[in-house]
Design a protein around this motif. Structure first.
Motif, PDB file in Angstrom:
ATOM      1  N   LYS A 274      27.787  24.052  37.604  1.00  0.00           N
ATOM      2  CA  LYS A 274      28.354  23.644  36.327  1.00  0.00           C
ATOM      3  C   LYS A 274      29.557  22.734  36.568  1.00  0.00           C
ATOM      4  O   LYS A 274      30.221  22.829  37.595  1.00  0.00           O
ATOM      5  CB  LYS A 274      28.806  24.890  35.556  1.00  0.00           C
TER       6      LYS A 274
ATOM      7  N   CYS B  99      37.966  30.870  27.022  1.00  0.00           N
ATOM      8  CA  CYS B  99      36.882  31.721  27.550  1.00  0.00           C
ATOM      9  C   CYS B  99      36.436  32.773  26.543  1.00  0.00           C
ATOM     10  O   CYS B  99      35.370  33.359  26.693  1.00  0.00           O
ATOM     11  CB  CYS B  99      37.327  32.424  28.835  1.00  0.00           C
TER      12      CYS B  99
ATOM     13  N   ASP C 244      33.226  31.478  32.766  1.00  0.00           N
ATOM     14  CA  ASP C 244      32.236  30.614  32.129  1.00  0.00           C
ATOM     15  C   ASP C 244      32.665  30.313  30.705  1.00  0.00           C
ATOM     16  O   ASP C 244      33.065  31.212  29.960  1.00  0.00           O
ATOM     17  CB  ASP C 244      30.864  31.297  32.115  1.00  0.00           C
ATOM     18  N   CYS C 245      32.589  29.057  30.328  1.00  0.00           N
ATOM     19  CA  CYS C 245      32.919  28.627  28.965  1.00  0.00           C
ATOM     20  C   CYS C 245      31.763  27.822  28.398  1.00  0.00           C
ATOM     21  O   CYS C 245      30.972  27.246  29.156  1.00  0.00           O
ATOM     22  CB  CYS C 245      34.167  27.753  28.963  1.00  0.00           C
ATOM     23  N   GLU C 246      31.695  27.795  27.083  1.00  0.00           N
ATOM     24  CA  GLU C 246      30.646  27.013  26.429  1.00  0.00           C
ATOM     25  C   GLU C 246      31.245  26.289  25.239  1.00  0.00           C
ATOM     26  O   GLU C 246      32.074  26.835  24.513  1.00  0.00           O
ATOM     27  CB  GLU C 246      29.499  27.934  25.984  1.00  0.00           C
ATOM     28  N   TRP C 247      30.838  25.027  25.078  1.00  0.00           N
ATOM     29  CA  TRP C 247      31.297  24.232  23.937  1.00  0.00           C
ATOM     30  C   TRP C 247      30.168  23.295  23.551  1.00  0.00           C
ATOM     31  O   TRP C 247      29.633  22.580  24.384  1.00  0.00           O
ATOM     32  CB  TRP C 247      32.554  23.448  24.308  1.00  0.00           C
TER      33      TRP C 247
ATOM     34  N   ASN D   4      27.093  23.908  22.936  1.00  0.00           N
ATOM     35  CA  ASN D   4      25.880  24.270  23.687  1.00  0.00           C
ATOM     36  C   ASN D   4      25.868  23.731  25.118  1.00  0.00           C
ATOM     37  O   ASN D   4      24.814  23.636  25.738  1.00  0.00           O
ATOM     38  CB  ASN D   4      24.617  23.799  22.950  1.00  0.00           C
ATOM     39  N   LYS D   5      27.013  23.361  25.632  1.00  0.00           N
ATOM     40  CA  LYS D   5      27.117  22.964  27.034  1.00  0.00           C
ATOM     41  C   LYS D   5      28.080  23.915  27.726  1.00  0.00           C
ATOM     42  O   LYS D   5      29.125  24.261  27.165  1.00  0.00           O
ATOM     43  CB  LYS D   5      27.634  21.526  27.159  1.00  0.00           C
ATOM     44  N   SER D   6      27.721  24.327  28.929  1.00  0.00           N
ATOM     45  CA  SER D   6      28.579  25.274  29.627  1.00  0.00           C
ATOM     46  C   SER D   6      29.292  24.608  30.797  1.00  0.00           C
ATOM     47  O   SER D   6      28.811  23.624  31.357  1.00  0.00           O
ATOM     48  CB  SER D   6      27.759  26.477  30.127  1.00  0.00           C
ATOM     49  N   PHE D   7      30.444  25.158  31.134  1.00  0.00           N
ATOM     50  CA  PHE D   7      31.214  24.665  32.269  1.00  0.00           C
ATOM     51  C   PHE D   7      32.038  25.813  32.836  1.00  0.00           C
ATOM     52  O   PHE D   7      32.163  26.874  32.224  1.00  0.00           O
ATOM     53  CB  PHE D   7      32.121  23.494  31.855  1.00  0.00           C
TER      54      PHE D   7
ATOM     55  N   ALA E 225      27.396  17.304  32.821  1.00  0.00           N
ATOM     56  CA  ALA E 225      26.689  18.507  32.370  1.00  0.00           C
ATOM     57  C   ALA E 225      25.209  18.256  32.152  1.00  0.00           C
ATOM     58  O   ALA E 225      24.412  19.174  32.203  1.00  0.00           O
ATOM     59  CB  ALA E 225      27.316  19.006  31.064  1.00  0.00           C
TER      60      ALA E 225
ATOM     61  N   GLN F  21      25.422  29.686  41.876  1.00  0.00           N
ATOM     62  CA  GLN F  21      24.995  29.032  40.638  1.00  0.00           C
ATOM     63  C   GLN F  21      24.089  27.840  40.917  1.00  0.00           C
ATOM     64  O   GLN F  21      23.150  27.578  40.170  1.00  0.00           O
ATOM     65  CB  GLN F  21      26.220  28.576  39.834  1.00  0.00           C
TER      66      GLN F  21
END
Length: 443
Positions: free
Chosen positions: A3, A24, A45-48, A50-53, A169, A258
């Protein structure tokens, strides 16, 4: 594919950990008003949109401090900066721009990485306070007002971040190679295995624990197919992790897992199972990767005709949470069973990617419910209407039921065992999503 990585940096006590926790959505960092509370980088893990990083919290940077702890924190932050795709530089509206902010800004500009400037503690809603204009002096572009405590402005902040990592991403998978992460404690023979496979010293091999600091990629092609071997630094017990680069190695190992499709979990046959082996395996299990437990240095173990069976039985008990993982005994030194290891890697990779037709899945489900009736509670019986598999890697099943609270873990495990008995799914974890029938209409 790993990611994108976003590092949160800044001087001490500007609210980096509070912002990290807000982004987070959970409390992963210790938050305290005392400067220097966050000494280790923490990642989540974060999501914004519908994309995670991967978001990395860092200790506060004091560019010129001679204090040992602060200088180590500075080194950690530098390592996080070097590995990041984007940097969020957090400053404090209430103190304004101080000399340390300017020094950190210079340090960040030298990195050449995209920088998003966040001015924290803008706690009032509405137009940005006039004090924010002072932050243009840092030469980092438009400052974004945020309130880590209340969440104001975090959406704007993430929108700005994704201007830089959107393309990262969405990168497609590179090729058809099976990506294999070789993980384990230090000094179990991970690098020796890579060298034995390649027939040459591609990785530095030493019996000093911790020689491999970073993840290293090695391409291999043989009669079993194409592989990318990701050799990682050994994961140490927390009490032993006192060097900043070693701490960074833990994050790199998680990132390697990952990126991988298959995880080879190596343990030292001469030492046997340890608690740290379980933690290493737990990372791969939680990430949903295909797994193989590899007992190395088998040539150095004193044995008789019953040693392997006894060892296998003990390991199955030790790794009870991943009973699906096959166990193989090898020697990186002599080459014992390395060819068989490649066969297993290819096999568990196909299992991890297995997709089962809905009709066939529900036949097995119906048969399982006939054999063992679903549980009841206070006169109400669980009904499993149907099951479907929406995704692979790992195989993930959605079960529609009348009452999710009645679907106890023990019955889920029974259903899982029945599915595995019919379809195999060896070497891969599975996931179950339980929905009540009304949830289907709600999306």
């Amino acid at each position: 594919m790993s990611k994108p990585i976003v590092a949160v940096v800044g001087r001490p006590n500007v609210g980096k950990s509070t912002l990290f926790n807000k982004l987070c959505g959970k409390r992963l960092s210790i938050v305290d008003d005392t400067p220097g509370v966050t000494r280790d980088r923490i990642f989540g893990d974060c999501e914004w949109l519908n994309k995670s990083f991967l978001l990395v919290d860092t200790g506060g940077i004091e560019p010129h401090s001679d204090d040992v702890i602060l200088s180590q924190m500075r080194r950690q932050a530098q390592i996080a900066i070097d590995s990041a795709d984007v940097i969020i530089f957090v400053t404090d509206l209430k103190t304004g721009v101080v000399a340390t902010d300017a020094e950190v800004a210079t340090m960040l500009l030298k990195s050449g990485k995209p920088i998003v400037l966040a001015v924290n503690k803008c706690d009032t809603v509405g137009a940005p306070p006039v004090e924010i204009y002072e932050f243009y002096n840092l030469g980092l572009g438009d400052p974004i007002p945020v309130s880590a405590a209340h969440g104001h402005g975090t959406g704007d902040l993430l929108d700005e971040v994704f201007k830089y990592i959107g393309d990262v991403a969405e990168e497609p998978e590179e090729d058809d190679r099976i990506k294999v992460a070789i993980i384990g404690k230090p000094n179990v023979g991970k690098s020796s295995l890579v060298n034995a496979i390649c027939g040459e010293e591609r990785v530095i091999v030493s019996n000093i624990a911790g020689t491999t600091r970073d993840a290293t990629d090695t391409e291999v092609e043989n009669e079993h197919g194409k592989f990318l071997l990701i050799d990682t630094a050994g994961l140490r017990r927390k009490s032993k992790v006192d060097d900043t680069i070693e701490k960074y190695s833990v994050m790199r190992a998680v990132m390697a897992v990952q990126r991988a499709e298959v995880c080879v979990i190596m343990i030292d046959g001469t030492v046997g199972f340890t608690e740290q082996d379980s933690k290493v395996a737990g990372i791969a299990h939680e990430e949903g990767k295909a797994c193989i437990i590899v007992v190395n240095k088998w040539d150095a173990v004193e044995k008789d005709g019953k040693t392997m069976d006894a060892y296998r039985k003990k390991l199955m008990n030790d790794f009870s949470f991943m009973s699906y993982a096959p166990i193989i005994f090898i020697s990186a030194k002599t080459g014992l069973r390395i060819n068989r290891l490649f066969e297993l890697i290819k096999f568990v990779d196909t299992q991890n990617a297995m997709r089962i037709r809905t009709g066939r899945l529900n036949e097995v489900l119906a048969d399982a419910q006939t054999r063992v009736q679903p549980p009841t509670d206070k006169g109400k019986r669980l009904k499993i209407y149907y099951m479907t598999q929406p995704s692979t890697r790992p195989p993930t099943f959605v079960c529609f039921v009348n009452n999710r609270e009645l679907f106890h873990y023990s019955y889920q495990r029974y259903i899982d065992n029945q599915i595995r008995e019919v379809f195999g799914l060896e070497g891969t974890p599975t996931r179950y999503i339980i929905r009540e029938r009304g949830d289907e209409k709600n999306g």
